[in-house]
Scaffold this motif. Structure first.
Motif, PDB file in Angstrom:
ATOM      1  N   LYS A 161       0.677  -1.131  -0.046  1.00  0.00           N
ATOM      2  CA  LYS A 161       0.151  -0.169  -0.046  1.00  0.00           C
ATOM      3  C   LYS A 161       0.944   1.127   0.060  1.00  0.00           C
ATOM      4  O   LYS A 161       0.605   2.202  -0.618  1.00  0.00           O
ATOM      5  CB  LYS A 161      -0.883   0.139   1.288  1.00  0.00           C
ATOM      6  N   ASP A 162       2.076   1.223   0.696  1.00  0.00           N
ATOM      7  CA  ASP A 162       2.904   2.361   0.844  1.00  0.00           C
ATOM      8  C   ASP A 162       3.442   2.535  -0.319  1.00  0.00           C
ATOM      9  O   ASP A 162       3.518   3.948  -0.905  1.00  0.00           O
ATOM     10  CB  ASP A 162       4.018   2.294   1.840  1.00  0.00           C
ATOM     11  N   LEU A 163       3.832   1.603  -1.224  1.00  0.00           N
ATOM     12  CA  LEU A 163       4.426   1.739  -2.455  1.00  0.00           C
ATOM     13  C   LEU A 163       3.449   2.486  -3.596  1.00  0.00           C
ATOM     14  O   LEU A 163       3.720   3.347  -4.216  1.00  0.00           O
ATOM     15  CB  LEU A 163       4.956   0.600  -3.064  1.00  0.00           C
ATOM     16  N   LEU A 164       2.072   1.834  -3.330  1.00  0.00           N
ATOM     17  CA  LEU A 164       1.178   2.443  -4.304  1.00  0.00           C
ATOM     18  C   LEU A 164       0.811   4.002  -4.153  1.00  0.00           C
ATOM     19  O   LEU A 164       0.709   4.692  -4.791  1.00  0.00           O
ATOM     20  CB  LEU A 164      -0.242   1.728  -4.257  1.00  0.00           C
ATOM     21  N   GLU A 165       0.910   4.355  -2.623  1.00  0.00           N
ATOM     22  CA  GLU A 165       0.548   5.669  -2.118  1.00  0.00           C
ATOM     23  C   GLU A 165       1.937   6.552  -2.441  1.00  0.00           C
ATOM     24  O   GLU A 165       1.516   7.734  -3.087  1.00  0.00           O
ATOM     25  CB  GLU A 165       0.325   5.697  -0.615  1.00  0.00           C
ATOM     26  N   ALA A 166       2.978   5.968  -2.458  1.00  0.00           N
ATOM     27  CA  ALA A 166       4.109   7.024  -2.997  1.00  0.00           C
ATOM     28  C   ALA A 166       3.958   7.434  -4.436  1.00  0.00           C
ATOM     29  O   ALA A 166       4.369   8.587  -4.875  1.00  0.00           O
ATOM     30  CB  ALA A 166       5.481   6.050  -2.661  1.00  0.00           C
ATOM     31  N   LYS A 167       3.527   6.176  -5.199  1.00  0.00           N
ATOM     32  CA  LYS A 167       3.547   6.657  -6.742  1.00  0.00           C
ATOM     33  C   LYS A 167       2.304   7.694  -6.719  1.00  0.00           C
ATOM     34  O   LYS A 167       2.693   8.643  -7.622  1.00  0.00           O
ATOM     35  CB  LYS A 167       3.117   5.273  -7.345  1.00  0.00           C
ATOM     36  N   ARG A 168       1.193   7.615  -5.997  1.00  0.00           N
ATOM     37  CA  ARG A 168       0.173   8.289  -6.071  1.00  0.00           C
ATOM     38  C   ARG A 168       0.666   9.792  -5.694  1.00  0.00           C
ATOM     39  O   ARG A 168       0.281  10.808  -6.660  1.00  0.00           O
ATOM     40  CB  ARG A 168      -1.132   8.038  -5.467  1.00  0.00           C
ATOM     41  N   ARG A 169       1.437   9.833  -4.647  1.00  0.00           N
ATOM     42  CA  ARG A 169       1.675  11.474  -4.162  1.00  0.00           C
ATOM     43  C   ARG A 169       2.933  11.905  -5.170  1.00  0.00           C
ATOM     44  O   ARG A 169       2.743  13.128  -5.429  1.00  0.00           O
ATOM     45  CB  ARG A 169       2.564  11.092  -2.747  1.00  0.00           C
ATOM     46  N   LEU A 170       3.662  11.102  -5.767  1.00  0.00           N
ATOM     47  CA  LEU A 170       4.531  11.456  -6.692  1.00  0.00           C
ATOM     48  C   LEU A 170       3.800  12.064  -8.006  1.00  0.00           C
ATOM     49  O   LEU A 170       4.138  13.249  -8.509  1.00  0.00           O
ATOM     50  CB  LEU A 170       5.531  10.490  -7.377  1.00  0.00           C
ATOM     51  N   LYS A 171       2.905  11.482  -8.306  1.00  0.00           N
ATOM     52  CA  LYS A 171       1.951  12.000  -9.370  1.00  0.00           C
ATOM     53  C   LYS A 171       1.315  13.308  -9.158  1.00  0.00           C
ATOM     54  O   LYS A 171       1.181  14.176 -10.135  1.00  0.00           O
ATOM     55  CB  LYS A 171       0.903  11.004  -9.832  1.00  0.00           C
ATOM     56  N   GLU A 172       0.859  13.420  -7.936  1.00  0.00           N
ATOM     57  CA  GLU A 172      -0.025  14.766  -7.684  1.00  0.00           C
ATOM     58  C   GLU A 172       0.873  15.651  -7.575  1.00  0.00           C
ATOM     59  O   GLU A 172       0.548  16.882  -7.759  1.00  0.00           O
ATOM     60  CB  GLU A 172      -0.703  14.563  -6.196  1.00  0.00           C
ATOM     61  N   LYS A 173       2.086  15.356  -6.998  1.00  0.00           N
ATOM     62  CA  LYS A 173       3.245  16.430  -6.755  1.00  0.00           C
ATOM     63  C   LYS A 173       3.682  17.172  -8.188  1.00  0.00           C
ATOM     64  O   LYS A 173       3.704  18.256  -8.223  1.00  0.00           O
ATOM     65  CB  LYS A 173       4.460  15.900  -6.077  1.00  0.00           C
ATOM     66  N   LYS A 174       4.071  16.074  -9.255  1.00  0.00           N
ATOM     67  CA  LYS A 174       3.934  16.607 -10.291  1.00  0.00           C
ATOM     68  C   LYS A 174       3.010  17.523 -10.978  1.00  0.00           C
ATOM     69  O   LYS A 174       3.103  18.623 -11.511  1.00  0.00           O
ATOM     70  CB  LYS A 174       4.221  15.580 -11.368  1.00  0.00           C
ATOM     71  N   GLU A 175       1.777  17.010 -10.996  1.00  0.00           N
ATOM     72  CA  GLU A 175       0.521  17.781 -11.373  1.00  0.00           C
ATOM     73  C   GLU A 175       0.432  19.310 -10.588  1.00  0.00           C
ATOM     74  O   GLU A 175       0.184  20.389 -11.188  1.00  0.00           O
ATOM     75  CB  GLU A 175      -0.820  17.002 -11.123  1.00  0.00           C
ATOM     76  N   GLU A 176       0.706  19.128  -9.407  1.00  0.00           N
ATOM     77  CA  GLU A 176       0.632  20.542  -8.421  1.00  0.00           C
ATOM     78  C   GLU A 176       1.734  21.584  -8.981  1.00  0.00           C
ATOM     79  O   GLU A 176       1.469  22.700  -9.055  1.00  0.00           O
ATOM     80  CB  GLU A 176       0.770  20.053  -6.886  1.00  0.00           C
ATOM     81  N   LYS A 177       3.048  20.846  -9.482  1.00  0.00           N
ATOM     82  CA  LYS A 177       4.326  21.767  -9.733  1.00  0.00           C
ATOM     83  C   LYS A 177       3.662  22.396 -11.091  1.00  0.00           C
ATOM     84  O   LYS A 177       3.877  23.290 -11.341  1.00  0.00           O
ATOM     85  CB  LYS A 177       5.356  20.717  -9.866  1.00  0.00           C
ATOM     86  N   ASN A 178       2.984  21.509 -12.043  1.00  0.00           N
ATOM     87  CA  ASN A 178       2.495  22.212 -13.305  1.00  0.00           C
ATOM     88  C   ASN A 178       1.618  23.161 -13.079  1.00  0.00           C
ATOM     89  O   ASN A 178       1.742  24.272 -13.866  1.00  0.00           O
ATOM     90  CB  ASN A 178       2.025  21.178 -14.070  1.00  0.00           C
ATOM     91  N   ARG A 179       0.670  23.154 -12.248  1.00  0.00           N
ATOM     92  CA  ARG A 179      -0.472  24.109 -11.807  1.00  0.00           C
ATOM     93  C   ARG A 179       0.095  25.406 -11.471  1.00  0.00           C
ATOM     94  O   ARG A 179      -0.031  26.416 -11.887  1.00  0.00           O
ATOM     95  CB  ARG A 179      -1.262  23.431 -10.963  1.00  0.00           C
ATOM     96  N   ARG A 180       1.190  25.120 -10.265  1.00  0.00           N
ATOM     97  CA  ARG A 180       2.067  26.303 -10.004  1.00  0.00           C
ATOM     98  C   ARG A 180       2.823  27.084 -11.024  1.00  0.00           C
ATOM     99  O   ARG A 180       2.788  28.224 -11.132  1.00  0.00           O
ATOM    100  CB  ARG A 180       2.921  26.099  -8.948  1.00  0.00           C
ATOM    101  N   ARG A 181       3.303  26.275 -11.976  1.00  0.00           N
ATOM    102  CA  ARG A 181       4.075  26.960 -12.974  1.00  0.00           C
ATOM    103  C   ARG A 181       3.104  27.643 -14.028  1.00  0.00           C
ATOM    104  O   ARG A 181       3.372  28.724 -14.517  1.00  0.00           O
ATOM    105  CB  ARG A 181       4.726  25.746 -13.838  1.00  0.00           C
ATOM    106  N   GLN A 182       1.987  27.059 -14.095  1.00  0.00           N
ATOM    107  CA  GLN A 182       1.059  27.685 -15.053  1.00  0.00           C
ATOM    108  C   GLN A 182       0.545  28.937 -14.622  1.00  0.00           C
ATOM    109  O   GLN A 182       0.239  29.941 -15.195  1.00  0.00           O
ATOM    110  CB  GLN A 182      -0.029  26.657 -15.479  1.00  0.00           C
ATOM    111  N   ALA A 183       0.220  28.933 -13.098  1.00  0.00           N
ATOM    112  CA  ALA A 183      -0.130  30.156 -12.408  1.00  0.00           C
ATOM    113  C   ALA A 183       0.888  31.374 -12.485  1.00  0.00           C
ATOM    114  O   ALA A 183       0.475  32.501 -12.699  1.00  0.00           O
ATOM    115  CB  ALA A 183      -0.534  29.986 -10.809  1.00  0.00           C
ATOM    116  N   LYS A 184       1.982  30.793 -12.312  1.00  0.00           N
ATOM    117  CA  LYS A 184       3.122  31.810 -12.214  1.00  0.00           C
ATOM    118  C   LYS A 184       3.287  32.643 -13.611  1.00  0.00           C
ATOM    119  O   LYS A 184       3.522  33.967 -13.791  1.00  0.00           O
ATOM    120  CB  LYS A 184       4.465  31.150 -11.827  1.00  0.00           C
ATOM    121  N   GLU A 185       3.363  31.664 -14.653  1.00  0.00           N
ATOM    122  CA  GLU A 185       3.357  31.995 -16.131  1.00  0.00           C
ATOM    123  C   GLU A 185       2.255  33.098 -16.346  1.00  0.00           C
ATOM    124  O   GLU A 185       2.542  34.020 -17.132  1.00  0.00           O
ATOM    125  CB  GLU A 185       3.441  30.997 -16.954  1.00  0.00           C
TER     126      GLU A 185
END
Length: 273
Positions: A161-185
């Motif tokens: 479960k921890d392995l699956l959760e780590a993958k999910r959080r990594l995906k969310e972190k990437k998505e969040e980083k993209n949203r921040r980048r778009q907002a700053k741009e």
């Protein structure tokens, strides 16, 4: 001495005996002191309580008690009454003490018997407890082994479960980083935070403006806007700033500009009149 005085002495002798007041001790004598020496003993004992000697510290009750002790012990009948009453009281005390000793002995014997019974019961209880503890230890060991096996299985499941959760959080972190980048741009493309144009009307800094339930001077609104603009710039520079924080900073700038614009419009209307 009159019959009334004798009656009073007899009454007082009984009262003092009941109250356990030692008249002999008051006069610093003993029960063998002769009647002829009572007056001399009273004079010696009462000298420090005499009104002329004590003055402001004169104790009338003590003085009266000494005089009554003298009168009772100097009178054969009153003294006999006092001594009989004291002896009777002493006898009753001795009888009570003897009774108390018997009662304590009975209580001690009873307590000793109860103690022996308790010791025997405690020894039996201890043996039963030891046997029970051994059985509990055996059952606990069996339970521990079952729980250890269950825990190993649970750890394996949790690891997956921890392995699956780590993958999910990594995906969310990437998505969040993209949203921040778009907002700053988006903010950079706008050049500066959007909002009403300010500074088109020259308003005195002390001009009071209604803000919510209170008021603020115009110069404070300008300071609020400058702080909001600086905060928005600081947020835009942050690498990991959440999108919500970027949007909140933009809203604060817009709100500050709106309040200034309303103040300028109101001042222009008032001065036009």
């Amino acid at each position: 001495m009159s019959d009334d005085n004798k009656a009073d002495l007899l009454r007082l002798a009984s009262e003092y005996a009941d109250k356990n007041i030692d008249l002999f001790d008051l006069l610093s004598i003993d029960a063998l002191t002769a009647k002829e020496d009572i007056q001399r003993a009273w004079r010696k004992a009462s000298v420090k309580y005499h009104p002329d000697k004590a003055r402001d510290n004169f104790d009338a009750e003590k003085w009266e008690l000494l005089e009554r002790a003298r009168d009772i012990l100097a009178d054969d009948g009153a003294r006999a009454t006092y001594e009989r009453a004291m002896k009777a009281k002493l006898l009753r005390k001795q009888e009570r003490e003897a009774f108390d000793r018997e009662r304590r002995k009975y209580a001690d014997d009873l307590e000793a018997a109860e103690l022996a019974a308790r010791v025997a019961q405690q020894e039996k209880t201890q043996r039963d407890r030891e046997a029970l503890e051994k059985e509990r230890a055996r059952l606990a060991e069996a339970q521990r082994m079952r729980e250890e096996e269950t825990r190993r299985q649970a750890d394996a499941d949790q690891e997956m479960k921890d392995l699956l959760e780590a993958k999910r959080r990594l995906k969310e972190k990437k998505e969040e980083k993209n949203r921040r980048r778009q907002a700053k741009e988006s903010m950079k493309a706008a050049g500066r935070p959007s909002g009403p144009v300010n500074g088109v009307v020259l308003v005195p800094g002390s001009y009071m403006v209604d803000v919510g339930a209170g008021q603020k001077p115009y110069w404070q609104l300008v300071c609020d806007k400058l702080r909001a603009v600086q905060n928005a710039r600081n947020v835009a520079k942050m690498e990991d700033a959440p999108v919500d924080e970027v949007q909140d900073a933009e809203r604060e700038v817009q709100e500050a500009r709106r309040l200034i614009a309303e103040a300028e419009n109101k001042y222009r209307q008032e001065t036009a009149v």
